[in-house]
Design a protein around this motif. Structure first.
Motif, PDB file in Angstrom:
ATOM      1  N   PHE A 320     -13.021  16.499  -9.092  1.00  0.00           N
ATOM      2  CA  PHE A 320     -12.515  17.810  -9.507  1.00  0.00           C
ATOM      3  C   PHE A 320     -12.650  17.968 -11.019  1.00  0.00           C
ATOM      4  O   PHE A 320     -13.126  18.996 -11.509  1.00  0.00           O
ATOM      5  CB  PHE A 320     -11.055  17.968  -9.072  1.00  0.00           C
ATOM      6  CG  PHE A 320     -10.422  19.251  -9.561  1.00  0.00           C
ATOM      7  CD1 PHE A 320     -10.626  20.437  -8.870  1.00  0.00           C
ATOM      8  CD2 PHE A 320      -9.642  19.272 -10.717  1.00  0.00           C
ATOM      9  CE1 PHE A 320     -10.053  21.627  -9.324  1.00  0.00           C
ATOM     10  CE2 PHE A 320      -9.072  20.452 -11.174  1.00  0.00           C
ATOM     11  CZ  PHE A 320      -9.276  21.634 -10.477  1.00  0.00           C
ATOM     12  N   ILE A 321     -12.202  16.948 -11.746  1.00  0.00           N
ATOM     13  CA  ILE A 321     -12.242  17.037 -13.209  1.00  0.00           C
ATOM     14  C   ILE A 321     -13.673  17.270 -13.682  1.00  0.00           C
ATOM     15  O   ILE A 321     -13.939  18.122 -14.532  1.00  0.00           O
ATOM     16  CB  ILE A 321     -11.641  15.761 -13.854  1.00  0.00           C
ATOM     17  CG1 ILE A 321     -10.133  15.683 -13.539  1.00  0.00           C
ATOM     18  CG2 ILE A 321     -11.870  15.752 -15.369  1.00  0.00           C
ATOM     19  CD1 ILE A 321      -9.472  14.385 -13.966  1.00  0.00           C
ATOM     20  N   GLY A 322     -14.622  16.545 -13.073  1.00  0.00           N
ATOM     21  CA  GLY A 322     -16.013  16.677 -13.486  1.00  0.00           C
ATOM     22  C   GLY A 322     -16.611  18.021 -13.117  1.00  0.00           C
ATOM     23  O   GLY A 322     -17.316  18.647 -13.910  1.00  0.00           O
ATOM     24  N   ALA A 323     -16.306  18.492 -11.931  1.00  0.00           N
ATOM     25  CA  ALA A 323     -16.963  19.713 -11.450  1.00  0.00           C
ATOM     26  C   ALA A 323     -16.306  20.987 -11.954  1.00  0.00           C
ATOM     27  O   ALA A 323     -16.963  22.013 -12.115  1.00  0.00           O
ATOM     28  CB  ALA A 323     -16.982  19.715  -9.919  1.00  0.00           C
ATOM     29  N   HIS A 324     -15.003  20.956 -12.190  1.00  0.00           N
ATOM     30  CA  HIS A 324     -14.287  22.217 -12.394  1.00  0.00           C
ATOM     31  C   HIS A 324     -13.518  22.352 -13.693  1.00  0.00           C
ATOM     32  O   HIS A 324     -12.862  23.359 -13.912  1.00  0.00           O
ATOM     33  CB  HIS A 324     -13.298  22.436 -11.240  1.00  0.00           C
ATOM     34  CG  HIS A 324     -13.944  22.595  -9.911  1.00  0.00           C
ATOM     35  ND1 HIS A 324     -14.724  23.692  -9.594  1.00  0.00           N
ATOM     36  CD2 HIS A 324     -13.937  21.794  -8.814  1.00  0.00           C
ATOM     37  CE1 HIS A 324     -15.168  23.559  -8.350  1.00  0.00           C
ATOM     38  NE2 HIS A 324     -14.712  22.418  -7.863  1.00  0.00           N
ATOM     39  N   GLY A 631     -16.117  29.308 -17.052  1.00  0.00           N
ATOM     40  CA  GLY A 631     -16.011  29.152 -15.601  1.00  0.00           C
ATOM     41  C   GLY A 631     -15.286  27.887 -15.162  1.00  0.00           C
ATOM     42  O   GLY A 631     -15.315  27.520 -13.994  1.00  0.00           O
ATOM     43  N   ARG A 632     -14.635  27.219 -16.101  1.00  0.00           N
ATOM     44  CA  ARG A 632     -13.927  25.982 -15.771  1.00  0.00           C
ATOM     45  C   ARG A 632     -12.440  26.112 -16.104  1.00  0.00           C
ATOM     46  O   ARG A 632     -12.073  26.848 -17.010  1.00  0.00           O
ATOM     47  CB  ARG A 632     -14.504  24.816 -16.590  1.00  0.00           C
ATOM     48  CG  ARG A 632     -15.857  24.385 -16.085  1.00  0.00           C
ATOM     49  CD  ARG A 632     -16.575  23.512 -17.091  1.00  0.00           C
ATOM     50  NE  ARG A 632     -17.795  23.014 -16.462  1.00  0.00           N
ATOM     51  CZ  ARG A 632     -17.877  21.845 -15.823  1.00  0.00           C
ATOM     52  NH1 ARG A 632     -16.844  21.024 -15.777  1.00  0.00           N
ATOM     53  NH2 ARG A 632     -19.001  21.472 -15.248  1.00  0.00           N
ATOM     54  N   ALA A 633     -11.638  25.346 -15.398  1.00  0.00           N
ATOM     55  CA  ALA A 633     -10.222  25.246 -15.761  1.00  0.00           C
ATOM     56  C   ALA A 633     -10.139  24.404 -17.025  1.00  0.00           C
ATOM     57  O   ALA A 633     -10.889  23.447 -17.189  1.00  0.00           O
ATOM     58  CB  ALA A 633      -9.448  24.600 -14.627  1.00  0.00           C
ATOM     59  N   GLN A 634      -9.213  24.768 -17.905  1.00  0.00           N
ATOM     60  CA  GLN A 634      -9.180  24.163 -19.234  1.00  0.00           C
ATOM     61  C   GLN A 634      -8.036  23.164 -19.385  1.00  0.00           C
ATOM     62  O   GLN A 634      -6.865  23.529 -19.248  1.00  0.00           O
ATOM     63  CB  GLN A 634      -8.990  25.261 -20.302  1.00  0.00           C
ATOM     64  CG  GLN A 634      -9.992  26.393 -20.226  1.00  0.00           C
ATOM     65  CD  GLN A 634     -11.401  25.952 -20.598  1.00  0.00           C
ATOM     66  OE1 GLN A 634     -11.600  25.311 -21.636  1.00  0.00           O
ATOM     67  NE2 GLN A 634     -12.388  26.274 -19.746  1.00  0.00           N
ATOM     68  N   PHE A 635      -8.391  21.911 -19.674  1.00  0.00           N
ATOM     69  CA  PHE A 635      -7.387  21.006 -20.237  1.00  0.00           C
ATOM     70  C   PHE A 635      -7.165  21.463 -21.676  1.00  0.00           C
ATOM     71  O   PHE A 635      -8.116  21.857 -22.361  1.00  0.00           O
ATOM     72  CB  PHE A 635      -7.915  19.570 -20.272  1.00  0.00           C
ATOM     73  CG  PHE A 635      -7.784  18.847 -18.966  1.00  0.00           C
ATOM     74  CD1 PHE A 635      -6.580  18.266 -18.593  1.00  0.00           C
ATOM     75  CD2 PHE A 635      -8.877  18.747 -18.110  1.00  0.00           C
ATOM     76  CE1 PHE A 635      -6.466  17.581 -17.382  1.00  0.00           C
ATOM     77  CE2 PHE A 635      -8.765  18.067 -16.896  1.00  0.00           C
ATOM     78  CZ  PHE A 635      -7.557  17.485 -16.532  1.00  0.00           C
ATOM     79  N   THR A 636      -5.931  21.382 -22.146  1.00  0.00           N
ATOM     80  CA  THR A 636      -5.667  21.807 -23.522  1.00  0.00           C
ATOM     81  C   THR A 636      -4.868  20.737 -24.245  1.00  0.00           C
ATOM     82  O   THR A 636      -4.152  19.950 -23.620  1.00  0.00           O
ATOM     83  CB  THR A 636      -4.846  23.109 -23.551  1.00  0.00           C
ATOM     84  OG1 THR A 636      -3.695  22.932 -22.733  1.00  0.00           O
ATOM     85  CG2 THR A 636      -5.667  24.285 -23.047  1.00  0.00           C
ATOM     86  N   VAL A 637      -4.996  20.746 -25.551  1.00  0.00           N
ATOM     87  CA  VAL A 637      -4.220  19.827 -26.387  1.00  0.00           C
ATOM     88  C   VAL A 637      -3.159  20.660 -27.105  1.00  0.00           C
ATOM     89  O   VAL A 637      -3.483  21.624 -27.781  1.00  0.00           O
ATOM     90  CB  VAL A 637      -5.126  19.119 -27.410  1.00  0.00           C
ATOM     91  CG1 VAL A 637      -4.295  18.322 -28.402  1.00  0.00           C
ATOM     92  CG2 VAL A 637      -6.119  18.227 -26.681  1.00  0.00           C
ATOM     93  N   ASN A 638      -1.903  20.286 -26.904  1.00  0.00           N
ATOM     94  CA  ASN A 638      -0.798  21.070 -27.462  1.00  0.00           C
ATOM     95  C   ASN A 638       0.147  20.161 -28.213  1.00  0.00           C
ATOM     96  O   ASN A 638       0.894  19.395 -27.595  1.00  0.00           O
ATOM     97  CB  ASN A 638      -0.038  21.751 -26.324  1.00  0.00           C
ATOM     98  CG  ASN A 638      -0.956  22.528 -25.404  1.00  0.00           C
ATOM     99  OD1 ASN A 638      -1.402  23.605 -25.746  1.00  0.00           O
ATOM    100  ND2 ASN A 638      -1.278  21.966 -24.239  1.00  0.00           N
TER     101      ASN A 638
END
Ligand code: MGD
Ligand code: MGD
Ligand code: MO
Length: 768
Positions: A320-324, A631-638
């Motif tokens: 999932f992490i790689g594809a999306h 087009g991807r879900a975003q991991f974010t740094v907060n």
């Protein structure tokens, strides 16, 4: 028998306390609700109304936005839904005689409880400049006054169009068109004070401003984290869903500074088990977190998952992490740098316990995080919610059965209103669709949200305020500033069912336009009309009231807006083109316009016919499609944020009692928390009472201290609150809204979303 309205305000000297309850709902709750319903409407009318709540051919419960299940119970209502219905179906009336008897100066002295309890508004009323009484006015004249004032504006941005979340899709759609037809995007709504932080964070990270779960997902989840929410009071029907999940083996973790009864144990009044067997234990773990510590909690969960992955593997969903998704590496390195000690300080929870919570997440194959105001009304709410998304993305918990994000909405149609265009920052695609459909050019410049609307009125930049429902004066922060702002306008117009403070704190002139509510029969153009609403999970269905309205000639919200449109747009350049009278006579025509302009409503009329439900498309849920730029879900740094409480001060959250619906106060009790007969209380840790040199039951003033951007400290005061020793983390206190809104500084808002920080107010206690 229906009883008379109260004659006096709440007498706080009658306040008593008892031990807080450990169980929510059950037979006494329903009995209590029926009693309230009966006092307002009498037995027959109450029974008729309650039997139609959330039934396929009935009306949508005005209580909350929690979805109905497919197999609706005979009585799919809860105590607080019943109270919301009673409030609307009341036989008490507020008509011309009432306003002849009570001057504005007198009404202003009464509390929200007294005002709301007087009954349903039945007649259009006008307050002329300098007058101290509202006078009756005909519908035609009242609408003409409003239309003239709007046509006289030098600039359309001098008008503010507020919406509260009970308004139907049909009325909301026409209302936003009306504002845009005049030429402004000034469409603030209650959502700005509510789930705006959720919308901001989710739009950025997963490309949709809504939740990604259905009710079946809740039933099928392996782990449910319920953070910053008090469902026992505010979403009681959610407890049935949690119970069902629980019976199928789900684990539930409650994250809250307060041990709310509904989170702990639930007696379902609609099953024999609930009634006879003492109910279901809900929360497996209770995480008594410090106010504003949730960003740290979710960082801790993410950090633990990453550490275990590194050690043992098998934790993350790499496919999932790689594809999306995008941004994973940056997130991973940020988490490795965050020290546990700081996560402990921010949450008030020791590392082993934080890891214990994270272990439950690690073990779960399908996790849902549910949240409400405890997560959205802080300065750092948007980063907090981004962190929730980070944790879910790690294990691919979006777009999989039994998993996802679940912001639990408040008002019954607040989500639908946004879907059909109530938004001060509309998307270009939506405006372009409006332009095509109605042959005009909608304004492109963004409008005011709630806080900016107050600033505009305060600064003399807005001259007309129109409220489509709601209680702007009491619901917004910084009550004194807001009251001055409204008084600074030329005209305030309230389109509403019940009297509230926004009818008595007015512009130089004021108009009241009483409307039909959800439960009222709505006959237009010879037929009975239905409206549609969207629940918290993107399901749209119809709602039809059946009861005789409180007055024969009450207009619907739709009729008010179509008539105003006809008056204002006649002969006006660049006005939307539509047959306003035809839309008023048959709301199906409005649904056709919605179908043409809002994605997902194809074949609208047929798909909601005969009680059917239209499920709006949801990219992340349906196909792991993310409408973000890449087009991807975003991991974010907060960077980690949490409140810093100065010495000798407390952090105050403002919340709801069990007997209120936002600014509507049904009664004087907060039964589950053991508060009876009054509302001016502060719940505070017993050790803090002692440390600050007070004793339980002392009466104090709350003084808020806010460091303005220029560095000086501003003070605001709320008088006479009783100290109640309560289970809450040290230096975290709680008191009811709206009494405490006077303490929330207008400029103290969440980053990005602009939501007032109602759960995070620095206060000191002052002896009286
Ligand atoms: N009966 C009834 N139903 C309602 C409403 C009502 O007034 N009455 N209002 C409706 C509306 S508009 C809405 S938005 C919803 C509101 O539903 P809720 O969000 O449940 O309402 P609040 O009373 O504001 O409760 C906030 C909860 O979050 C907790 N909390 C506060 N700060 C924090 C924090 O920093 N972290 C965590 N983890 N928890 C925190 C509080 O202790 C409390 O349990 O309910 C809707 N339904
Ligand atoms: N300090 C503090 N402030 C808060 C919050 C908090 O937790 N703490 N919560 C915030 C939240 S989450 C919200 S959503 C807002 C709520 O803000 P609002 O939505 O503005 O307030 P309500 O009290 O829900 O509005 C009640 C009024 O709506 C009218 N009404 C009811 N039904 C109908 C209807 O069917 N049609 C029409 N036209 N009118 C109707 C009645 O006149 C009633 O008096 O308050 C916010 N303010
Ligand atoms: Mo809300």
């Amino acid at each position: 028998m229906a009883t008379k309205a109260p004659r006096t305000d709440i007498d706080e000297s009658k306040l008593t306390t008892s031990d807080p309850k450990k169980v929510a709902v059950g037979v006494p709750a329903v009995t209590h609700a029926l009693l309230i319903a009966e006092q307002q409407a009498g037995v027959v009318r109450s029974a008729r109304a309650l039997l139609r709540v959330n039934q396929k051919d009935g009306f949508d419960c005005p209580g909350c936005a929690w979805p109905e299940t497919d197999h609706r119970h005979i009585a799919e209502f809860c105590e607080n839904g019943a109270k919301a219905v009673a409030e609307e179906t009341t036989l008490r009336k507020v008509g011309p005689e009432f306003f002849a008897e009570h001057s504005l100066s007198e009404l202003e002295q009464h509390d929200d409880y007294w005002l709301g309890q007087q009954g349903r508004l039945t007649h259009p009323m006008i307050l002329d400049e300098g007058a101290d009484h509202y006078c009756p006015i005909s519908w035609d004249d009242a609408l003409q006054v409003v239309a003239d004032e709007i046509r006289d504006l030098d600039d359309p941005d001098q008008a503010i169009f507020y919406t509260s979340g009970r308004t139907s899709n049909e009325a909301a759609f026409l209302y936003q068109l009306f504002a845009r037809g005049i030429g402004t995007n000034n469409l603030p709504d209650c959502s700005n004070m509510c789930h705006e932080s959720s919308g901001s964070a989710l739009n950025e990270t997963i490309g949709i401003g809504k939740g990604t779960v259905s009710i079946e997902d809740i039933h099928g989840a392996e782990l449910l984290i319920v953070a910053g929410q008090n469902p026992g009071t505010n979403h009681p029907r959610m407890l049935s869903a949690l119970e069902k999940a629980k019976q199928r083996g789900a684990t539930i973790i409650a994250v809250n500074p307060l041990p709310e009864a509904g989170l702990m144990r639930f007696e379902n009044p609609q099953t024999p088990r609930g009634v006879l067997l003492g109910g279901t234990k809900l929360a497996d773990q209770f995480v008594q977190i410090r106010l504003g510590g949730d960003q740290a909690l979710f960082q801790a969960i993410g950090k633990h998952l990453l550490e275990i992955e590194e050690r043992d593997g098998g934790v993350l969903d790499h496919d999932f992490i790689g594809a999306h998704t995008a941004g994973f590496e940056a997130y991973r390195s940020a988490m490795s740098e965050t020290p546990w000690s700081e996560l402990e300080t921010a949450t008030g929870i020791p590392e082993p316990k934080l890891r214990h919570v994270a272990e439950a997440v690690r073990r779960s194959g399908a996790t849902i995080v549910c949240w409400a105001m405890g997560l959205t009304q802080h300065k750092h709410s948007v980063p907090t919610l981004r962190e929730v998304v980070n944790v879910l993305l790690l294990q691919g918990n979006i777009g999989r059965p039994g998993a996802g994000v679940c912001p639990v909405r408040g008002h019954s149609n607040v989500q639908g209103d946004r879907t059909v265009g109530i938004y001060e920052k509309p998307a270009e695609s939506f405006l372009a669709a409006l332009d095509r459909e109605f042959s005009f050019t909608a304004p492109r410049e963004h409008g005011h949200d709630t806080v900016n609307a107050i600033r505009a009125m305060r600064d003399g930049k807005a001259r007309v305020f129109i409220g489509m429902g709601g209680n702007f004066v009491s619901a917004t922060p910084d009550t004194e500033v807001t009251e001055r702002a409204l008084r600074n306008t030329g005209l305030t117009v309230q389109i509403s069912t019940k009297l509230n403070r926004s009818h008595v704190v007015t512009g130089r002139r004021a108009v009241i336009l009483p409307v039909l509510g959800r439960t009222d029969r709505d006959r237009r153009g010879g037929g009975e009309q239905r409206v549609t609403v969207e629940d918290s999970m993107g399901a749209v269905h119809t709602s039809r009231g059946r009861l005789a309205p409180p007055a024969d000639d009450l207009l619907s919200e739709v009729a008010i807006v179509t008539r105003l449109s006809a008056l204002v747009f006649a002969g006006r350049d660049n006005a939307p083109q539509a047959d306003w009278a035809a839309l008023e006579a048959d709301y199906a025509g409005i649904r056709t316009h919605i179908e043409h302009t809002v994605p997902g409503f194809d074949d609208f009329e047929r798909r909601v016919d005969k009680g059917r439900t239209l499920f709006l498309p949801n990219g992340p849920r349906d196909a792991r499609r993310f409408a973000t730029p890449d087009g991807r879900a975003q991991f974010t740094v907060n960077p980690l944020e949490y409140p810093h409480i100065p010495e000798g001060r407390l952090l105050l959250q403002t919340l709801r009692s069990h007997d209120q619906y936002n600014t509507t106060i049904y009664g004087k009790d907060d039964r589950y928390r053991g508060i009876h007969g009054g509302r001016r209380v502060v719940l505070i840790n017993a050790e803090d009472i002692a440390a600050l040199g007070f004793a339980p039951d002392d009466v104090v003033d709350l003084v808020s201290e806010w460091r303005a951007p220029d560095g000086h400290i501003e003070e605001r005061r709320a008088e006479r609150f009783r100290l109640i020793a309560y289970s809450t983390p040290r230096r975290n206190a709680a008191a009811y809204y709206p009494e405490t809104n006077v303490l929330v500084p207008l400029d103290s808002v969440a980053d990005v979303s602009g939501t007032p920080t109602s759960k995070s107010v620095i206060v000191r206690l002052e002896r009286r």
